[in-house]
Design a protein around this motif. Structure first.
Motif, PDB file in Angstrom:
ATOM      1  N   LEU A 192    -101.118 -10.979  84.018  1.00 58.29           N
ATOM      2  CA  LEU A 192    -101.654 -10.941  82.661  1.00 58.29           C
ATOM      3  C   LEU A 192    -100.654 -10.302  81.694  1.00 58.29           C
ATOM      4  O   LEU A 192    -100.486 -10.767  80.565  1.00 58.29           O
ATOM      5  CB  LEU A 192    -102.961 -10.152  82.645  1.00 58.29           C
ATOM      6  N   SER A 193     -99.989  -9.253  82.137  1.00 57.99           N
ATOM      7  CA  SER A 193     -98.997  -8.587  81.306  1.00 57.99           C
ATOM      8  C   SER A 193     -97.867  -9.543  80.938  1.00 57.99           C
ATOM      9  O   SER A 193     -97.410  -9.577  79.777  1.00 57.99           O
ATOM     10  CB  SER A 193     -98.442  -7.360  82.032  1.00 57.99           C
ATOM     11  N   ALA A 194     -97.425 -10.338  81.900  1.00 59.27           N
ATOM     12  CA  ALA A 194     -96.363 -11.312  81.628  1.00 59.27           C
ATOM     13  C   ALA A 194     -96.832 -12.363  80.628  1.00 59.27           C
ATOM     14  O   ALA A 194     -96.074 -12.774  79.732  1.00 59.27           O
ATOM     15  CB  ALA A 194     -95.919 -11.967  82.930  1.00 59.27           C
ATOM     16  N   LEU A 195     -98.093 -12.812  80.776  1.00 56.31           N
ATOM     17  CA  LEU A 195     -98.645 -13.787  79.835  1.00 56.31           C
ATOM     18  C   LEU A 195     -98.704 -13.201  78.431  1.00 56.31           C
ATOM     19  O   LEU A 195     -98.325 -13.854  77.448  1.00 56.31           O
ATOM     20  CB  LEU A 195    -100.035 -14.216  80.301  1.00 56.31           C
ATOM     21  N   VAL A 196     -99.172 -11.965  78.314  1.00 55.67           N
ATOM     22  CA  VAL A 196     -99.260 -11.312  77.007  1.00 55.67           C
ATOM     23  C   VAL A 196     -97.878 -11.196  76.377  1.00 55.67           C
ATOM     24  O   VAL A 196     -97.689 -11.486  75.178  1.00 55.67           O
ATOM     25  CB  VAL A 196     -99.916  -9.921  77.149  1.00 55.67           C
ATOM     26  N   SER A 197     -96.891 -10.790  77.150  1.00 54.56           N
ATOM     27  CA  SER A 197     -95.533 -10.633  76.619  1.00 54.56           C
ATOM     28  C   SER A 197     -94.980 -11.963  76.123  1.00 54.56           C
ATOM     29  O   SER A 197     -94.322 -12.031  75.073  1.00 54.56           O
ATOM     30  CB  SER A 197     -94.615 -10.047  77.696  1.00 54.56           C
ATOM     31  N   GLU A 198     -95.257 -13.033  76.865  1.00 55.25           N
ATOM     32  CA  GLU A 198     -94.799 -14.360  76.445  1.00 55.25           C
ATOM     33  C   GLU A 198     -95.448 -14.784  75.129  1.00 55.25           C
ATOM     34  O   GLU A 198     -94.787 -15.309  74.229  1.00 55.25           O
ATOM     35  CB  GLU A 198     -95.137 -15.375  77.546  1.00 55.25           C
ATOM     36  N   LEU A 199     -96.748 -14.535  74.996  1.00 55.90           N
ATOM     37  CA  LEU A 199     -97.454 -14.920  73.771  1.00 55.90           C
ATOM     38  C   LEU A 199     -97.003 -14.074  72.585  1.00 55.90           C
ATOM     39  O   LEU A 199     -96.840 -14.586  71.473  1.00 55.90           O
ATOM     40  CB  LEU A 199     -98.959 -14.782  73.974  1.00 55.90           C
ATOM     41  N   ARG A 200     -96.798 -12.795  72.817  1.00 60.55           N
ATOM     42  CA  ARG A 200     -96.373 -11.906  71.733  1.00 60.55           C
ATOM     43  C   ARG A 200     -94.977 -12.264  71.242  1.00 60.55           C
ATOM     44  O   ARG A 200     -94.658 -12.054  70.068  1.00 60.55           O
ATOM     45  CB  ARG A 200     -96.406 -10.457  72.195  1.00 60.55           C
ATOM     46  N   ALA A 201     -94.152 -12.825  72.122  1.00 58.35           N
ATOM     47  CA  ALA A 201     -92.797 -13.204  71.725  1.00 58.35           C
ATOM     48  C   ALA A 201     -92.816 -14.280  70.641  1.00 58.35           C
ATOM     49  O   ALA A 201     -91.855 -14.416  69.876  1.00 58.35           O
ATOM     50  CB  ALA A 201     -92.016 -13.700  72.942  1.00 58.35           C
ATOM     51  N   GLY A 202     -93.917 -15.035  70.583  1.00 60.54           N
ATOM     52  CA  GLY A 202     -94.047 -16.051  69.544  1.00 60.54           C
ATOM     53  C   GLY A 202     -94.508 -15.496  68.213  1.00 60.54           C
ATOM     54  O   GLY A 202     -94.631 -16.258  67.232  1.00 60.54           O
ATOM     55  N   GLY A 203     -94.789 -14.199  68.145  1.00 55.61           N
ATOM     56  CA  GLY A 203     -95.159 -13.564  66.891  1.00 55.61           C
ATOM     57  C   GLY A 203     -96.638 -13.546  66.588  1.00 55.61           C
ATOM     58  O   GLY A 203     -97.048 -13.058  65.528  1.00 55.61           O
ATOM     59  N   ASP A 204     -97.471 -14.075  67.501  1.00 58.93           N
ATOM     60  CA  ASP A 204     -98.908 -14.108  67.259  1.00 58.93           C
ATOM     61  C   ASP A 204     -99.591 -12.876  67.827  1.00 58.93           C
ATOM     62  O   ASP A 204     -99.070 -12.214  68.737  1.00 58.93           O
ATOM     63  CB  ASP A 204     -99.529 -15.359  67.898  1.00 58.93           C
ATOM     64  N   PRO A 246     -99.634  -2.083  84.176  1.00 60.71           N
ATOM     65  CA  PRO A 246     -98.887  -3.194  83.553  1.00 60.71           C
ATOM     66  C   PRO A 246     -99.486  -3.651  82.230  1.00 60.71           C
ATOM     67  O   PRO A 246     -98.749  -4.023  81.306  1.00 60.71           O
ATOM     68  CB  PRO A 246     -98.977  -4.307  84.612  1.00 60.71           C
ATOM     69  N   LEU A 247    -100.808  -3.618  82.121  1.00 64.28           N
ATOM     70  CA  LEU A 247    -101.452  -4.049  80.876  1.00 64.28           C
ATOM     71  C   LEU A 247    -101.303  -3.007  79.783  1.00 64.28           C
ATOM     72  O   LEU A 247    -101.057  -3.339  78.617  1.00 64.28           O
ATOM     73  CB  LEU A 247    -102.924  -4.343  81.128  1.00 64.28           C
ATOM     74  N   LEU A 248    -101.439  -1.733  80.146  1.00 65.65           N
ATOM     75  CA  LEU A 248    -101.330  -0.671  79.150  1.00 65.65           C
ATOM     76  C   LEU A 248     -99.893  -0.491  78.671  1.00 65.65           C
ATOM     77  O   LEU A 248     -99.647   0.178  77.667  1.00 65.65           O
ATOM     78  CB  LEU A 248    -101.883   0.630  79.717  1.00 65.65           C
ATOM     79  N   ALA A 249     -98.949  -1.110  79.374  1.00 63.05           N
ATOM     80  CA  ALA A 249     -97.561  -1.074  78.925  1.00 63.05           C
ATOM     81  C   ALA A 249     -97.302  -2.065  77.787  1.00 63.05           C
ATOM     82  O   ALA A 249     -96.328  -1.914  77.039  1.00 63.05           O
ATOM     83  CB  ALA A 249     -96.622  -1.383  80.097  1.00 63.05           C
ATOM     84  N   VAL A 250     -98.178  -3.060  77.640  1.00 62.59           N
ATOM     85  CA  VAL A 250     -97.950  -4.086  76.612  1.00 62.59           C
ATOM     86  C   VAL A 250     -99.093  -4.176  75.595  1.00 62.59           C
ATOM     87  O   VAL A 250     -98.946  -4.824  74.559  1.00 62.59           O
ATOM     88  CB  VAL A 250     -97.728  -5.476  77.255  1.00 62.59           C
ATOM     89  N   LEU A 251    -100.230  -3.547  75.884  1.00 60.68           N
ATOM     90  CA  LEU A 251    -101.384  -3.588  74.993  1.00 60.68           C
ATOM     91  C   LEU A 251    -101.981  -2.195  74.840  1.00 60.68           C
ATOM     92  O   LEU A 251    -101.844  -1.357  75.732  1.00 60.68           O
ATOM     93  CB  LEU A 251    -102.459  -4.540  75.540  1.00 60.68           C
TER      94      LEU A 251
END
Length: 242
Positions: free
Chosen positions: A134-146, A165-170
């Motif tokens: 999930l963390s990898a998915l979030v990072s990929e989506l955030r890279a698009g600026g959304d 892993p999730l609290l590292a990106v959200l």
């Protein structure tokens, strides 16, 4: 809003469903993430709730506890007051998925994701692997600026390593931190005695740093004639997104 709605367990699931509708309507959320939502004979609970509440809906089967009725499939759901531009299922591990909906808000998009991590006590590694995916998915989506929001039943208290892993990106949107926000409470009559997650906060709404929560609360305590509509309480967070 996120809520594990407990499938069709117990002998009052039809009454509980009515109470679930009443609870969601009372909170007036723009987006709802559902776990342990049911599908049977081509009919999805998400569709029924969406019709009643005037919301768009999506469903995805995922690994869940087995409903007493073998024809019932449990999974994940999303309800939205805004049109769903794109809906995708993302495989995590051990049959678990994440359901993602892209929602256009003005000139930008919001990615609203829900999932339910493994619930067994000895599945710490599985939960960690799922959270990492999930963390990898979030990072990929955030890279698009959304903007990204993750809402779901993560089956781990906030201080457990599976969530790192999730609290590292959200950011965890629960406020105030002085209130533990217990969502799986021994005060709930539907909760079995001695559950390993008893009296813990295991249901979350997390958002990226651009979305600052304005407040949070629990819901779903007594709408079913004095009973809660589920064995989990719902989490509601006010997050300005436009």
């Amino acid at each position: 809003m996120t809520w594990n709605v407990w499938g069709r367990f117990g002998d009052r699931w039809m009454q509980r469903q009515r109470a679930i509708i009443d609870t969601v309507r009372g909170q007036r959320p723009d987006f709802v993430a559902l776990q342990e939502t049911w599908h049977r004979d081509g009919q999805a609970q998400t569709g029924l709730l969406g019709f009643e509440l005037g919301m768009k809906s999506a469903f995805a089967p995922s690994r869940m506890p087995q409903d007493p009725d073998p024809d019932v499939q449990l999974g994940l759901g999303i309800l939205s007051r805004f049109p769903l531009c794109e809906v995708e299922q993302h495989q995590l591990s051990t049959g678990t998925v994440a359901l993602r909906a892209e929602i256009r808000l003005g000139t930008s998009s919001l990615h609203f994701i829900t999932s339910c991590l493994d619930w067994e006590q000895d599945h710490q590694q599985e939960r960690l692997d799922q959270a990492s995916s999930l963390s990898a998915l979030v990072s990929e989506l955030r890279a698009g600026g959304d903007a990204v929001v993750l809402a779901g039943d993560l089956n781990a208290p906030p201080d457990h390593p599976e969530l790192e892993p999730l609290l590292a990106v959200l950011d965890d949107c629960w406020q105030p931190r002085t209130s533990n926000g217990t969502t799986y409470s021994s005060r709930n009559p539907y909760l079995g005695n001695g559950e390993w997650l008893e009296d813990e906060r295991i249901d979350y709404i997390m958002a990226d740093g651009n979305l600052v929560p304005a407040g949070s609360r629990l819901a779903g305590f007594h709408e079913d004639h004095g009973r809660p509509p589920s064995d989990h309480y719902a989490v509601v967070v006010d997050v300005p997104v436009v």
